[in-house]
Design a protein around this motif. Structure first.
Motif, short mmCIF file in Angstrom:
data_model
loop_
_atom_site.label_atom_id
_atom_site.label_comp_id
_atom_site.label_asym_id
_atom_site.label_seq_id
_atom_site.Cartn_x
_atom_site.Cartn_y
_atom_site.Cartn_z
N PRO A 227 0.57 -1.18 0.18
CA PRO A 227 -0.09 0.03 -0.11
C PRO A 227 0.81 1.23 -0.10
O PRO A 227 0.18 2.56 -0.02
N GLY A 303 0.33 -1.44 -7.30
CA GLY A 303 0.04 -0.99 -5.91
C GLY A 303 -0.62 -2.14 -5.14
O GLY A 303 -1.35 -3.11 -5.86
N ASP A 305 -1.91 -5.57 -3.91
CA ASP A 305 -1.88 -7.13 -4.42
C ASP A 305 -2.41 -7.03 -5.82
O ASP A 305 -3.47 -6.47 -6.31
N ILE A 308 -5.94 -8.28 -6.43
CA ILE A 308 -7.12 -7.46 -6.04
C ILE A 308 -7.28 -6.05 -6.50
O ILE A 308 -6.54 -5.29 -6.41
N PHE A 309 -8.56 -5.95 -7.11
CA PHE A 309 -8.62 -4.78 -8.08
C PHE A 309 -7.24 -4.43 -8.80
O PHE A 309 -7.11 -3.07 -8.91
N THR A 333 -2.56 -5.91 0.38
CA THR A 333 -3.62 -5.19 -0.30
C THR A 333 -3.91 -3.95 0.82
O THR A 333 -3.95 -3.74 1.79
N ALA A 334 -4.54 -2.73 -0.09
CA ALA A 334 -4.75 -1.60 0.47
C ALA A 334 -5.53 -1.72 1.81
O ALA A 334 -5.48 -1.24 2.77
N CYS A 338 -4.35 -0.69 5.11
CA CYS A 338 -5.07 0.73 5.67
C CYS A 338 -5.72 0.46 7.08
O CYS A 338 -5.44 1.07 7.82
N MET A 385 -11.46 2.55 -4.61
CA MET A 385 -11.57 3.54 -5.72
C MET A 385 -12.98 4.18 -5.42
O MET A 385 -13.94 4.33 -6.60
N GLY A 414 -2.95 5.48 3.07
CA GLY A 414 -2.96 4.66 4.31
C GLY A 414 -1.47 4.20 4.09
O GLY A 414 -0.56 4.04 3.13
N THR A 442 -7.56 6.66 -1.75
CA THR A 442 -8.31 6.67 -0.56
C THR A 442 -9.07 5.46 -0.40
O THR A 442 -9.46 4.94 -1.43
N1 SAH Z 1 -4.19 -3.82 -6.34
C1 SAH Z 1 -4.55 -2.76 -5.20
C2 SAH Z 1 -5.80 -1.99 -5.41
C3 SAH Z 1 -5.91 -1.15 -6.92
S1 SAH Z 1 -7.21 -0.07 -7.04
C4 SAH Z 1 -4.52 -3.38 -3.72
O1 SAH Z 1 -4.44 -4.51 -3.76
O2 SAH Z 1 -4.42 -2.48 -2.84
C5 SAH Z 1 -6.76 1.23 -6.27
C6 SAH Z 1 -7.56 1.70 -5.11
O3 SAH Z 1 -6.80 1.05 -3.89
C7 SAH Z 1 -7.32 3.17 -4.69
O4 SAH Z 1 -8.38 3.88 -5.37
C8 SAH Z 1 -7.69 2.86 -3.25
O5 SAH Z 1 -8.90 3.16 -2.99
C9 SAH Z 1 -6.87 1.74 -2.89
N2 SAH Z 1 -5.62 2.22 -2.39
C10 SAH Z 1 -4.31 1.60 -2.67
N3 SAH Z 1 -3.37 2.02 -1.86
C11 SAH Z 1 -4.01 2.85 -0.88
C12 SAH Z 1 -3.31 3.31 0.24
N4 SAH Z 1 -2.22 3.53 0.40
N5 SAH Z 1 -4.38 4.20 0.86
C13 SAH Z 1 -5.61 4.16 0.51
N6 SAH Z 1 -6.21 3.55 -0.31
C14 SAH Z 1 -5.52 3.09 -1.19
#
Ligand code: SAH
Length: 490
Positions: A227, A303, A305, A308-309, A333-334, A338, A385, A414, A442
């Motif tokens: 993250p 970013g 995982d 995951i999205f 993952t975020a 977070c 997102m 986060g 966020t």
């Molecule tokens: N593959 C990533 C997600 C990608 S989608 C994962 O597993 O985390 C992108 C979204 O992830 C962003 O819009 C936000 O909602 C979230 N995100 C990723 N990093 C973040 C962070 N450090 N703080 C808050 N939200 C985060």
């Protein structure tokens, strides 16, 4: 970067040290280890230096410093306790373009000496730019314990095979891989276990065998970077980051993480910001395939995982279609990162028995989700997102059965030094967020677990808030008696 790091050859070159005390002696020690010819200008010498002089190992000029002392020197060190003399030496050196170091006075230095882990010929130099020699020393101690003393001898062994390797494997790229494979494999194992001769023989055989087929084709490393905080990378991620020829990264990869990618790797930004794609996914897939087919080791850094999205599934699918070897490395993952850093235990058993990750991405101004399934009691929902869709998310969750007083939080950037957690309810959170200058990325967390945040929050980033994003998109075993030195501002 305030200082340009170099290693300087001073063997048989003339070095001047102004001052004859114990501080000068430490510097002289180092200069002599590197083969420098040392002349000391000082009215007096300490005992240690007197001994060196009587053995003819240093030259002593018994008087105060004169400007013409610096002629013909490769470098000058001032180590006197007279500020005025130090200043004159510094000025004089700088005027004549000779590298000058004044002990403990960084502002008078044109070079500073790093803290050093010495496994000659392997040397690791650490510098804090003179800001904190203590920090450099602490780091040095850690590295001392990580880098076995035998690494120096390993470097010597490798040196003995270099010319032959050049002849056997003329291609630089293939040769680099050969060395990596050899040094990461059995040769290293044998060497570290003390079987140095067997290591040499294995290296010999490996060179005879040349480069195997696996080395000629490219490969893709699909790596989750977590993250934001570089400390949350996995070991495997870091290792592959160090091996990449080219990195294709997206907007969620923070500069601090990119810093850890092999310096020489080519960097390609494939970031996707909301509503405008820098590179469409199809093009990214094609790019990964093309680069791998060119024989490169391609790091696809994402970013969080990749699965995951992260559209990692699509990329893997295409790589498989083209028969391109790949490695997939999960990341934190975020939601996990977070939630931990915000102090929100996502499945605290008094509150939630299920956890759902959902996308709050808007399509045509709406979010197409199964709201009935999401708006359930005893469940935590994490929306990725979801910043622009926040009002819709809160409204729909309440409209589909959750009390408007259900706690909800937005975690901004986060795990980073810019992390902020805004807490409210389905009813109040949109307004709270509207009143703040929130920077992506966020994450939105909805559920009664959010109420625990007040008690469990523990991470308080203490860096002064920089109201911008730290992410690319938003602006973008032993020491075995080896020696080392401490960083000195002079
Ligand atoms: N593959 C990533 C997600 C990608 S989608 C994962 O597993 O985390 C992108 C979204 O992830 C962003 O819009 C936000 O909602 C979230 N995100 C990723 N990093 C973040 C962070 N450090 N703080 C808050 N939200 C985060």
């Amino acid at each position: 970067m305030d200082f340009f790091p170099i290693f300087m050859r001073i063997r048989d070159r003339s070095c001047l040290v102004v001052g004859g005390g114990v501080v000068a002696a430490r510097k002289i020690d180092l200069l002599r280890k590197a083969g420098g010819r040392v002349t000391v200008v000082s009215p007096e010498l300490c005992l240690e230096l007197t001994a060196l002089q009587s053995r003819g190992e240093i030259e002593h000029v018994e008087r105060g410093f004169r400007e013409d002392d610096i002629h013909g020197r490769v470098l000058v060190v001032a180590a006197t306790d007279d500020q005025e003399v130090n200043r004159r030496v510094s000025q004089c050196g700088q005027q004549h373009g000779i590298a000058v170091n004044v002990v403990d006075q960084p502002d008078l230095c044109s070079f500073i000496t790093p803290a050093m882990v010495d496994r000659s010929p392997l040397q690791i130099a650490i510098s804090t730019g003179g800001t904190s020699p203590v920090l450099a020393r602490l780091l040095r101690a850690r590295i001392e314990s990580l880098v076995p003393a035998s690494y120096g001898r390993l470097a010597t062994l490798v040196e003995g095979f270099r010319e032959r390797a050049k002849r056997c494997i003329p291609n630089t790229e293939l040769r680099r891989r050969f060395w990596e494979r050899v040094l990461e494999g059995p040769v290293m194992e044998l060497f570290l276990s003390g079987r140095e001769r067997a290591a040499g023989e294995t290296l010999d055989k490996a060179l005879d065998a040349g480069v195997d087929a696996r080395d000629t084709g490219g490969e893709v490393f699909l790596v989750g970077a977590g993250p934001g905080d570089p400390d949350l990378l996995t070991f495997r991620a870091l290792r592959l980051m160090q091996r990449a020829d080219v990195v294709v990264y997206d907007n969620l990869v923070s500069p601090a993480i990119l810093e850890l990618v092999r310096r020489d790797a080519e960097r390609i930004y494939a970031g996707k910001k909301r509503n405008h794609h820098t590179l469409p996914q199809g093009d990214i897939n094609d790019l990964l395939i093309r680069l791998a087919q060119e024989g490169k080791r391609v790091l696809r850094l994402k970013g969080g995982d990749p699965f995951i999205f992260g559209r990692g599934g699509e990329e893997v699918d295409r790589l498989m279609q083209h028969g391109i070897p790949f490695q997939l490395v999960p990341g934190i993952t975020a939601a996990a990162g977070c939630a931990s850093f915000a102090g929100i235990p996502l499945t605290h058993r008094d509150h939630a028995q299920a956890l759902v990750f959902a996308t709050g991405h808007l399509q045509d101004g709406t979010i197409d989700l199964n709201w009935d399934m999401l708006a359930q009691p005893h469940q935590t929902v994490v929306f990725y997102m979801g910043l622009s869709g926040l009002p819709i998310i809160c409204r729909e969750m309440a409209a589909h059965g959750l009390p408007a007083s259900t706690p909800a939080a937005l975690v901004e950037q986060g795990t980073t030094q810019n992390q902020r957690v805004l807490v409210g309810t389905l009813e109040t959170l949109p307004d709270i967020v509207k009143g703040e200058e929130v920077q992506p990325p966020t994450l939105i967390i909805v559920g009664s677990v959010v109420a625990l945040q007040q008690r469990l929050q523990w991470f308080r980033p203490d860096a002064p808030p920089t109201r911008g994003s730290l992410f690319a998109s938003c602006t973008t075993p032993e020491t075995r008696g080896a020696t080392g030195t401490a960083e000195q501002a002079g």
